[in-house]
Design an enzyme around this catalytic site. Structure first.
Site, PDB file in Angstrom:
ATOM      1  N   TYR A   1       0.815  -1.219   0.000  1.00 27.59           N
ATOM      2  CA  TYR A   1       0.000   0.000   0.000  1.00 27.59           C
ATOM      3  C   TYR A   1       0.846   1.266   0.000  1.00 27.59           C
ATOM      4  CZ  TYR A   1      -4.023  -2.834   1.012  1.00 27.59           C
ATOM      5  OH  TYR A   1      -4.998  -3.768   0.932  1.00 27.59           O
TER       6      TYR A   1
ATOM      7  N   LYS B   1       2.767 -13.948   6.317  1.00 25.13           N
ATOM      8  CA  LYS B   1       2.948 -14.949   5.256  1.00 25.13           C
ATOM      9  C   LYS B   1       4.452 -15.227   5.134  1.00 25.13           C
ATOM     10  CE  LYS B   1       1.384 -17.457   1.932  1.00 25.13           C
ATOM     11  NZ  LYS B   1       0.833 -18.767   2.273  1.00 25.13           N
TER      12      LYS B   1
ATOM     13  N   ASP C   1      -2.838 -17.711   5.441  1.00 27.57           N
ATOM     14  CA  ASP C   1      -3.854 -18.593   4.838  1.00 27.57           C
ATOM     15  C   ASP C   1      -4.465 -19.519   5.882  1.00 27.57           C
ATOM     16  OD1 ASP C   1      -1.220 -19.443   4.819  1.00 27.57           O
ATOM     17  OD2 ASP C   1      -1.437 -20.783   3.116  1.00 27.57           O
TER      18      ASP C   1
END
Ligand code: NAP
Length: 408
Positions: A154, A220, A274
Site C-alpha cells: 500500500y 505470510k 492462509d
C-alpha cells in the site's frame, strides 16, 4: 449564576493524552449517505455522553471539510484548514468519502492515513445477537484487528509495464541474479522493523489495558521471509524486549508451562495468513487481538466482519501516536444518499471506539448495550431487516432514536 466553560482541545502531557470535560472534536460529515449517518451518530453520541456524565462532559463538534463537499465549496478535496484542524485537535471522526476520479489524490482515506502517520488501522469485530450470519456460531467471534496502515504493497511504489522505470528495475534485478519477465508491472513491498514494531507494540499495549488473553501475529513468512517473516520476528522481539513481564510466547507456553498461561500473562502466538482464514472460521474463540501487515489485515478484517453480519455495522479507527481518526468502514453508498435509509451502525460504533479512546468508557458502554438491545428487538434498518424474519424496518434516524430510547 450558571457559568459556561469554553470547549478546549485535547493536549498531550508527558506522552499522555489529557481530555478536557468539554472537548473540541472535528467531524467530517462524509459524502453520499455520510450526512444521514453522521446526523444519527451525533445524536446517539451526544445523548450517551449526557446520560453517562449528567452534563459534566460534552463534545463541542467542529465541522471540517473533505471529499465532495470540500471540493464543491473550495475546489480542494482535502483543504489545508482541514489538515491543520485534525492535527491540532488530535481526535476526529469521519463519514465515508467519495474517492476523487481523474488524477490528484489517489484515495482520500489513504492520504489521511499517510499525512498524519496513522499507522494502526484498528477494527473490532463482535457479534450482535439477532444479526443474520453465514456461520453457525458467530457469537464465538470477539476480535480486534490491528492492521499496519502505512507500509507493505500500500505504500504506493508501483511501476507500470513498459515504462523506463520498470525497465531499469528489471535490469537491476537481473544484476542481482533475478529474472523478471520484460512485460511485467512491478509493485514494491517495504516492511520495516520500525513500522512493524510500533504496530505490534500498540496491539500488545491494547491487550494489556483491556486484559485480553492473546495477541496473534498474522503473516505470510513461509513465503515472503524478509518482509512478512521479519514482521513476525520483530513482533516476538517487541514482546520479549518490552513486555517480558506481561507476555509469554506460545513456544514457552508449551515448553515451560504445560500449555497453561501463567496468571495474567498474554500469550503471543503467530499464524500464517492462509491458515488464519480457516482458523477464524473453525475456532474463532481461540483468537483475541490480531496484529498483522497491511494487505493481510485488509482481507482479514472484511472476512471477519462478514462472519458477524457484514460491513454495515463494522467500526474502525486509524490511530497514530497522537492523532486518531475514527471512521465508518463502508463507502458512501451514493444510491441511498439523503433517503434516511442506510444503517448508521458502523459510524455509531466507530463513535463508541472514539469515546473509549477518550477514556469516556461509561458513555461507550451505554451505546454498546443499547445498540445490542435494539438489534435484539429486531428494530433495524433495511440491510438487516431483509435478512431477519419478523423485524421492524426503521429509517436511519429512527434507528438512532431507538438506540437512545434503549439507553434510558
Ligand atoms: P459502498 O459505498 O460501501 O456500498 C456498497 C454497498 O454496501 C451498498 O450498495 C450497500 O449494499 C452496502 N452499504 C454500504 N453502506 C451501507 C450502510 N451504511 N448501511 C447499509 N448498507 C450499506 O461501496 P462502493 O459503492 O464500492 O463505493 C462508493 C464510494 O465510496 C466510492 O467513491 C468509494 O471510493 C467510496 N469508499 C469510501 C470509503 C471510505 O470513505 N472509508 C470506503 C469504501 C469506499 P446494498 O446495495 O446491498 O444495499
Amino acid at each position: 449564576m450558571k457559568t459556561t466553560t469554553e470547549a478546549q482541545k485535547i493536549i498531550f502531557k508527558d506522552g499522555k493524552m489529557v481530555v478536557p470535560n468539554k472537548v473540541l472534536i472535528p467531524f467530517i460529515e462524509g459524502d453520499g449517505t455520510g450526512p444521514d449517518i453522521w446526523k444519527a451518530t451525533k445524536k446517539v453520541l451526544d445523548a450517551a455522553i449526557k446520560i453517562a456524565f449528567k452534563g459534566e462532559r460534552e463534545i463541542s463538534w467542529v465541522e471540517v471539510l473533505a471529499g465532495q463537499k470540500a471540493f464543491d465549496s473550495t475546489k480542494d478535496w482535502l483543504p489545508k484548514e482541514t489538515i491543520e484542524k485534525v492535527k491540532d485537535l488530535k481526535v476526529s471522526i469521519k463519514g465515508p468519502l467519495t474517492t476523487p476520479t481523474g488524477g490528484g489524490i489517489r484515495s482520500l482515506n489513504v492520504a489521511l492515513r499517510q499525512i498524519f502517520d496513522l499507522y494502526a488501522c484498528v477494527r473490532p469485530v463482535r457479534y450482535f445477537e439477532g444479526v443474520s450470519s453465514p456461520v453457525k456460531k458467530p457469537e464465538l467471534v470477539d476480535l480486534i484487528i490491528f492492521r499496519e496502515n502505512i507500509e507493505d504493497v500500500y505504500s504506493g511504489i508501483e511501476f507500470k509495464k513498459d515504462t523506463k522505470e520498470v525497465k531499469s528495475l528489471i535490469d537491476f534485478l537481473k544484476s542481482l541474479g533475478h529474472t523478471v519477465r520484460a512485460d511485467s508491472g512491478i509493485g514494491i513491498k517495504p516492511i520495516s522493523e520500525f513500522g512493524s514494531k510500533r504496530l505490534v507494540r500498540k496491539a500488545i499495549q491494547y491487550a494489556i489495558q483491556n486484559k485480553k488473553p492473546s495477541v496473534t501475529l498474522v503473516h505470510k513468512g513461509n513465503i515472503q521471509k524478509f518482509t512478512e517473516g521479519a514482521f513476525c520476528e520483530w513482533g516476538y522481539e517487541v514482546a520479549s524486549d518490552e513486555f517480558c513481564d506481561e507476555t509469554v510466547s506460545e513456544k514457552e507456553l508449551y515448553e515451560e508451562h504445560n500449555g497453561t498461561a501463567p496468571s495474567g500473562k498474554i500469550i503471543i502466538k503467530d499464524r500464517i495468513a492462509d491458515n488464519m482464514f480457516q482458523q477464524l472460521l473453525i475456532r474463532p474463540n481461540e483468537y483475541s487481538v490480531i496484529a498483522t501487515t497491511n494487505l493481510n489485515g485488509d482481507y482479514l478484517s472484511d472476512a471477519c466482519a462478514a462472519q458477524v453480519g457484514g460491513l454495515g455495522i463494522a467500526p474502525g479507527a486509524n490511530i497514530g501516536d497522537e492523532i486518531a481518526i475514527f471512521e465508518a468502514t463502508h463507502g458512501t453508498a451514493p444510491k441511498y444518499a439523503n433517503q434516511d435509509k442506510v444503517n448508521p451502525g458502523s459510524m455509531i460504533l466507530s463513535g463508541v471506539m472514539m469515546l473509549e479512546h477518550l477514556g469516556w468508557n461509561e458513555a461507550g458502554e451505554l451505546i454498546n448495550k443499547a445498540f445490542a438491545k435494539t438489534i435484539k428487538q429486531k428494530r433495524v434498518t433495511y440491510d438487516l431487516e431483509r435478512q431477519m424474519t419478523g423485524a421492524t424496518l426503521l429509517k436511519t434516524s429512527q434507528f438512532a432514536d431507538a438506540i437512545i430510547e434503549n439507553m434510558l
